[in-house]
Scaffold this motif. Structure first.
Motif, short mmCIF file in Angstrom:
data_model
loop_
_atom_site.label_atom_id
_atom_site.label_comp_id
_atom_site.label_asym_id
_atom_site.label_seq_id
_atom_site.Cartn_x
_atom_site.Cartn_y
_atom_site.Cartn_z
N ARG A 208 32.22 67.82 -27.90
CA ARG A 208 32.48 67.14 -26.95
C ARG A 208 31.44 66.18 -26.51
NH1 ARG A 208 34.23 70.06 -21.50
NH2 ARG A 208 35.41 71.31 -23.01
N MET A 209 30.06 66.59 -26.60
CA MET A 209 29.02 65.52 -26.70
C MET A 209 29.00 64.58 -27.46
SD MET A 209 27.50 66.07 -23.68
CE MET A 209 29.24 66.12 -23.32
N ARG A 210 29.28 65.10 -28.77
CA ARG A 210 29.22 64.03 -29.94
C ARG A 210 30.48 62.80 -29.86
NH1 ARG A 210 29.83 65.58 -36.48
NH2 ARG A 210 29.34 63.87 -37.35
N LEU B 42 31.50 61.85 -26.86
CA LEU B 42 31.59 60.98 -25.65
C LEU B 42 30.21 60.23 -25.69
CD1 LEU B 42 32.83 63.42 -23.16
CD2 LEU B 42 34.34 61.65 -24.20
N TRP B 43 29.21 60.82 -26.45
CA TRP B 43 27.87 60.19 -26.23
C TRP B 43 27.52 58.54 -26.61
CZ3 TRP B 43 23.73 63.68 -25.55
CH2 TRP B 43 22.46 62.96 -25.53
N GLN B 44 27.03 58.11 -25.40
CA GLN B 44 26.86 56.68 -25.62
C GLN B 44 25.54 56.13 -25.31
OE1 GLN B 44 29.77 54.78 -23.21
NE2 GLN B 44 31.37 54.90 -24.85
N GLY B 45 24.74 55.38 -25.84
CA GLY B 45 23.60 54.91 -25.38
C GLY B 45 22.40 55.98 -25.72
N PHE B 46 21.32 55.88 -24.93
CA PHE B 46 20.20 56.70 -25.13
C PHE B 46 20.31 58.00 -24.58
CE2 PHE B 46 16.15 58.22 -23.78
CZ PHE B 46 15.36 58.52 -24.81
N ASP B 47 20.84 58.05 -23.23
CA ASP B 47 21.27 59.19 -22.45
C ASP B 47 22.47 59.71 -22.36
OD1 ASP B 47 22.41 57.12 -20.93
OD2 ASP B 47 21.55 57.60 -19.12
N GLU C 147 30.19 59.07 -18.83
CA GLU C 147 31.30 60.05 -19.26
C GLU C 147 30.84 61.36 -19.96
OE1 GLU C 147 35.62 59.66 -21.80
OE2 GLU C 147 34.13 58.15 -21.84
N ALA C 148 29.84 61.08 -20.76
CA ALA C 148 29.41 62.33 -21.20
C ALA C 148 28.48 63.01 -19.98
CB ALA C 148 28.18 62.11 -22.28
N ARG C 149 27.91 62.32 -19.33
CA ARG C 149 27.31 63.30 -18.00
C ARG C 149 28.27 63.84 -17.22
NH1 ARG C 149 23.95 58.83 -18.20
NH2 ARG C 149 25.01 57.75 -16.22
N THR D 290 28.54 68.22 -16.86
CA THR D 290 28.72 68.66 -15.33
C THR D 290 29.98 69.68 -15.16
OG1 THR D 290 27.52 66.75 -14.24
CG2 THR D 290 28.86 68.14 -12.80
N ALA D 291 31.22 68.89 -15.67
CA ALA D 291 32.23 69.83 -15.54
C ALA D 291 32.19 71.26 -16.36
CB ALA D 291 33.61 68.84 -15.97
N PHE D 292 31.54 71.09 -17.55
CA PHE D 292 31.37 72.13 -18.55
C PHE D 292 30.73 73.31 -17.79
CE2 PHE D 292 29.29 74.28 -21.72
CZ PHE D 292 30.32 74.89 -22.69
N PHE D 293 29.57 72.87 -17.38
CA PHE D 293 28.49 73.79 -16.70
C PHE D 293 29.26 74.40 -15.35
CE2 PHE D 293 25.75 72.61 -19.80
CZ PHE D 293 24.71 73.87 -20.09
N ALA D 294 30.05 73.58 -14.72
CA ALA D 294 30.73 74.29 -13.63
C ALA D 294 31.56 75.42 -14.00
CB ALA D 294 31.54 73.26 -12.64
N GLU D 295 32.19 75.04 -15.11
CA GLU D 295 33.45 76.08 -15.62
C GLU D 295 32.46 77.50 -16.10
OE1 GLU D 295 36.80 78.34 -16.70
OE2 GLU D 295 36.33 76.65 -15.25
N VAL D 296 31.26 77.30 -16.64
CA VAL D 296 30.43 78.26 -17.15
C VAL D 296 30.03 79.14 -15.80
CG1 VAL D 296 28.46 79.12 -18.24
CG2 VAL D 296 29.85 77.24 -19.20
N GLU D 297 29.70 78.33 -14.85
CA GLU D 297 28.99 79.07 -13.76
C GLU D 297 30.20 79.77 -12.95
OE1 GLU D 297 27.20 76.12 -11.47
OE2 GLU D 297 25.62 75.88 -12.79
N ARG D 298 31.23 79.31 -12.93
CA ARG D 298 32.36 80.12 -12.24
C ARG D 298 32.79 81.15 -12.94
NH1 ARG D 298 37.90 80.81 -12.83
NH2 ARG D 298 37.91 79.93 -14.75
#
Length: 228
Positions: free
Chosen positions: A184-186, A188-193, A197-199, A203-211
């Motif tokens: 997914r990151m590959r 969506l990734w844009q620019g240096f950081d 969209e990638a960020r 955030t959504a990915f880790f929210a699901e992991v925590e859930r």
């Protein structure tokens, strides 16, 4: 011949008979299938196996996944990826510990490679999963003493770390979701950081992991035996 319907072939003045039309337009997506028996599987939510020698994920139907659910089944060539999610609120990494890991981004995952008998560290990047070349003894000193590390199943589970401004969280997760995150990151990734969209996806990915994660009980309390 007069009266026969024909379809123009792109880039050519010739025409194609109706039976060739399927080759001139977009093809429908190919359905996913179990890579062991060929049975169709759902696009989302099907099980995965790890082909241990190649460190590759293999799509599997439920019956085939159950065949390799036990350690040593099939001579160890395949191992079924579990579906448990755990977190240890008592184990937090401080800034100095993260700095020792020398991971250049805020996310990384670690799994124990059975063949090498050590932790392997990977992190997402625009090029895909990038392996850290840090001394394995450092990984062990930072992560190896935690309770989650002691519960980690080799090859099929990972310790997934995310560093934010105020803390570093660690979860024990199925290894296939780590590679899902990398893919997914590959994309969506844009620019240096990584870009907004990638960020947001992170955030959504880790929210699901925590859930989905079950918290380990506090050290010294009962209940650990009832964990998944």
């Amino acid at each position: 011949m007069p009266g026969r319907d024909r379809t123009a072939v792109p880039g050519s003045d010739r025409t194609a008979v109706p039976g060739l039309r399927r080759f001139t337009g977009p093809r429908p997506p190919r359905p996913e299938a179990c890579e062991l028996c060929g049975v169709p599987v759902a696009g989302q939510g099907h099980r995965h196996l790890v082909e241990t020698e190649k460190r590759a994920l293999v799509c599997a139907c439920t019956p085939c996944a159950l065949l390799f659910d036990r350690t040593g089944a099939g001579a160890g060539r395949y191992r079924t990826v579990p579906d448990r999610y755990l977190t240890d609120p008592a184990h937090r990494l401080d800034d100095s510990a993260w700095e020792r890991l020398r991971i250049p981004v805020g996310v990384a995952f670690f799994f124990r490679n059975a063949a090498l008998d050590r932790l392997v560290a990977l992190y997402p990047s625009p090029a895909g999963a990038t392996e850290s070349e840090l001394d394995p003894q450092t990984w062990q000193s930072v992560l190896g003493t935690g309770r989650l590390a002691g519960m980690l199943e080799p090859d099929v589970e990972a310790l997934l770390l995310r560093r934010t401004r105020d803390r570093t969280d660690c979860h024990l997760v199925p290894i296939d979701i780590c590679y899902e995150l990398v893919g997914r990151m590959r994309l969506l990734w844009q620019g240096f950081d990584g870009g907004a969209e990638a960020r947001a996806a992170l955030t959504a990915f880790f929210a699901e992991v925590e859930r989905r994660a079950t918290a380990l009980p506090a050290p010294g309390t009962d209940g650990q035996e009832r964990l998944p």
